[in-house]
Design an enzyme around this catalytic site. Structure first.
Site, mmCIF file in Angstrom:
data_model
loop_
_atom_site.group_PDB
_atom_site.id
_atom_site.type_symbol
_atom_site.label_atom_id
_atom_site.label_comp_id
_atom_site.label_asym_id
_atom_site.label_seq_id
_atom_site.Cartn_x
_atom_site.Cartn_y
_atom_site.Cartn_z
ATOM 1 N N HIS A 1 -41.178 -11.122 -29.895
ATOM 2 C CA HIS A 1 -41.755 -12.940 -29.918
ATOM 3 C C HIS A 1 -41.064 -14.166 -30.072
ATOM 4 C CE1 HIS A 1 -45.375 -10.546 -28.375
ATOM 5 N NE2 HIS A 1 -45.189 -11.183 -27.192
ATOM 6 N N GLY B 1 -21.806 -5.252 -75.409
ATOM 7 C CA GLY B 1 -20.253 -5.559 -74.870
ATOM 8 C C GLY B 1 -20.244 -6.879 -75.267
ATOM 9 N N THR B 2 -21.566 -7.867 -74.852
ATOM 10 C CA THR B 2 -20.759 -9.269 -74.859
ATOM 11 C C THR B 2 -20.331 -9.763 -76.244
ATOM 12 O OG1 THR B 2 -22.529 -9.504 -73.199
ATOM 13 C CG2 THR B 2 -21.435 -11.870 -74.757
ATOM 14 N N ARG C 1 -44.571 -11.506 -16.506
ATOM 15 C CA ARG C 1 -43.471 -10.747 -16.508
ATOM 16 C C ARG C 1 -43.236 -10.730 -15.223
ATOM 17 N NH1 ARG C 1 -42.089 -6.846 -19.311
ATOM 18 N NH2 ARG C 1 -44.056 -7.425 -20.923
ATOM 19 N N LYS D 1 -27.432 -16.748 -26.166
ATOM 20 C CA LYS D 1 -27.708 -18.379 -25.981
ATOM 21 C C LYS D 1 -28.906 -18.545 -26.119
ATOM 22 C CE LYS D 1 -25.835 -22.423 -24.730
ATOM 23 N NZ LYS D 1 -24.836 -22.160 -22.767
ATOM 24 N N HIS D 2 -29.143 -18.907 -27.600
ATOM 25 C CA HIS D 2 -30.417 -19.390 -27.342
ATOM 26 C C HIS D 2 -31.558 -18.567 -27.853
ATOM 27 C CE1 HIS D 2 -29.813 -23.440 -27.562
ATOM 28 N NE2 HIS D 2 -29.859 -23.332 -25.854
ATOM 29 N N ASN E 1 -42.023 -12.194 -22.271
ATOM 30 C CA ASN E 1 -41.252 -11.209 -21.248
ATOM 31 C C ASN E 1 -40.018 -10.903 -20.672
ATOM 32 O OD1 ASN E 1 -44.591 -9.551 -21.082
ATOM 33 N ND2 ASN E 1 -44.316 -11.611 -19.868
ATOM 34 N N ARG F 1 -26.282 -28.937 -42.268
ATOM 35 C CA ARG F 1 -26.706 -30.149 -42.452
ATOM 36 C C ARG F 1 -27.874 -30.950 -41.474
ATOM 37 N NH1 ARG F 1 -22.399 -30.563 -37.352
ATOM 38 N NH2 ARG F 1 -22.250 -28.788 -37.073
ATOM 39 N N ASP G 1 -33.934 -4.889 -65.695
ATOM 40 C CA ASP G 1 -33.307 -5.075 -67.407
ATOM 41 C C ASP G 1 -34.483 -5.715 -67.843
ATOM 42 O OD1 ASP G 1 -32.461 -6.999 -69.196
ATOM 43 O OD2 ASP G 1 -30.855 -7.675 -68.734
#
Length: 528
Positions: free
Chosen positions: A528, A39-40, A442, A279-280, A422, A217, A128
């Site tokens: 964790h 095709g190419t 905990r 947050k974090h 925890n 950055r 391929d």
């Protein structure tokens, strides 16, 4: 090995035809002979370019449904021959092998075929073989041969040829070779990962691949370099999100936004609006609501202090009233399935606020791997897709939970999966009212979450903290009764936890004494 080396002959065989004709015309204009396949070749000829079929060069037609066409010594000899080696040059002359100076190949669309859910046989046919072989041959011989696997590199090759009278530099060829090896590695990774899903057992070897999506950055801290790589997934998520405004995302933004999006995706939009504030990487507020504005306000009221500078995720499109409320405080990122024009207009005044839309939510039950690097290797596990329903819960106390408590416990349990261990989560009426995360003990998480609720009661000028009448979720069992007692002192009336402690009887007795209803899930959600 020369620095500059001319391109006189190029082999082009691409699945993605983007930019092909412009490249072919630029090469032909410089007198480069074009070799091609299938095709190419047809596309180049249709554009009026002169093309030599690889089959005419090898003397063998394409066969076996195109499986065999470039796997031939005339092709690979032309790629691998060292042009400054007399023996190699002699072999080329003896066997009528012409040198190939440029290979342009992009591979069968294996990843796309898997993504569309194709049957096994179709996926196999899209692996391929000849393409990766040519890429690797050309890349190995980058002292003389250019190998291009990305459309983005077409222009640079032509620019170097224009600047150097048809020649390219060694530095460019070396960079192209690295890109080529990374592409075949990523391609083989996609194939091996898919095959691993088809075969039972743990694979002996695992590989991971990605394509550069963004150079960042810096990383978590300014002295760390960082980049974001996409794994090719087409599912809704951060890699495929559209950023409508704001400065580029940072490493921490990406990490936190992904955590927020994963959490809010747990809540089906059909069940109503839901909002998560992160947050974090930890939730500081999660809530359902009658409207999106209501959900946001209830999530915000869990911990207004931590919400400042946070990440907000919504399970339904952002609307104008919600956007106006969010814009009242500093927010880093908002991610949602969509956003209406009013919301976009309101956010336009906040140039540093990033708005991302995803056109959908993540599938919380989708099979995926969680990968973490450790010294000398990787830890790999299935993503935590564990869920429980009412039928899975085992009531272990004298008092049974009410329907409202059960709803809140399941909500709290869902949030617990996304809180660093925890983890302790207080919930009341479909909203978190206290979150304790990432503590070594905990009971400390239980106290911190309760203290946050007390602080918010003062901020909101209400008599009692919202933990009064709340339920509590614990991501793992209580090893002692002290955590449960602390929750009861904070006003909790029901508790959901995995169970399985050697002191379960002691904890159950403490719950009965405090009049708390407690259920076991027999499932843990460590994070964790």
């Amino acid at each position: 090995m020369p620095d500059l080396h001319p391109i006189k002959r190029a082999l082009l065989s691409v699945s993605d035809k983007t930019g092909l004709l412009d490249l072919g015309r630029a090469l032909a204009a410089r007198g480069v002979e074009l070799l091609s396949t299938g095709g190419t070749a047809r596309a180049l000829r249709d554009a009026g370019l002169e093309v030599l079929d690889v089959a005419d060069v090898t003397g063998f037609p394409e066969m076996m449904d195109g499986r065999v066409k470039t796997l031939h010594p005339v092709v690979h000899g032309g790629l691998l021959a060292l042009r400054d080696n007399d023996e190699h040059v002699g072999a080329m002359d003896e066997h009528n092998i012409g040198a190939i100076d440029l290979v342009v190949v992009n591979l069968y669309p294996f990843e796309e075929t898997v993504a569309k859910g194709a049957e096994y046989a179709e996926v196999i046919e899209n692996i391929d073989i000849g393409g990766p072989a040519m890429i690797r041959s050309a890349a190995k011989n980058h002292g003389f041969v250019n190998v291009v696997v990305d459309v983005e590199d077409y222009a640079e090759v032509i620019a170097e040829m224009e600047a150097n009278d048809g020649q390219t530099s060694y530095a460019l060829r070396q960079r192209l070779a690295q890109t080529a090896y990374a592409r075949t590695a990523a391609y083989d990774t996609a194939v091996s990962t898919w095959m691993a899903e088809q075969v039972a057992g743990t694979p002996r070897r695992r590989t991971f691949g990605g394509t550069l999506a963004q150079t960042l950055r810096y990383g978590e801290n300014p002295h760390q370099q960082a980049a974001f790589y996409a794994d090719g997934s087409t599912a809704p998520g951060l890699a495929n999100a559209v950023q409508h405004q704001g400065k580029e995302l940072s490493y921490n933004n990406i990490n936190d936004t992904d955590a927020a999006f994963a959490l809010v995706s747990e809540f089906d939009p059909k069940d109503g609006p839901a909002c998560a504030i992160i947050k974090h990487a930890n939730p500081c507020g999660v809530a359902r609501g009658e409207t999106m504005l209501d959900a946001y306000k209830r999530a915000f009221d869990c911990d207004r202090t931590s919400a400042f500078g946070g990440i907000i995720a919504l399970n339904q499109p952002l609307d104008g009233p919600t956007a106006e409320a969010i814009a009242a405080i500093f927010t880093e990122v908002v991610i949602a399935p969509g956003a209406d024009e009013d919301a976009k207009r309101i956010f336009a005044a906040k140039k540093n606020l990033r708005l991302l839309t995803t056109e959908g939510l993540a599938d919380p039950a989708s099979a995926a791997l969680a990968v973490r690097q450790v010294s000398g290797g990787f830890l790999v596990q299935d993503k935590d897709v564990g869920r429980v329903s009412r039928d899975d819960l085992k009531v272990v106390t004298k008092r049974k939970p009410s329907d409202q408590e059960l709803d809140d416990m399941l909500f709290a349990w869902t949030v617990a999966k996304h809180v660093k261990s925890n983890a302790i989560i207080y919930v009341k009426d479909g909203a978190t009212v206290g979150v304790g995360a990432g503590q070594m003990s905990r009971v400390d998480s239980t106290r911190i979450a309760a203290r946050k609720a007390q602080d918010m009661a003062e901020v909101m000028d209400i008599e009692a903290p919202l933990t009064q009448g709340s339920v509590v979720a614990s991501d793992a069992f209580f090893p002692f009764a002290d955590g449960l007692i602390t929750a009861a002192e904070a006003g909790a009336t029901a508790l959901i936890q995995p169970g399985g402690s050697m002191r379960d009887d002691e904890v159950i007795a403490a719950a009965d004494e405090a009049g708390i209803a407690m259920v076991f899930t027999n499932m843990r959600h460590f994070r964790h």
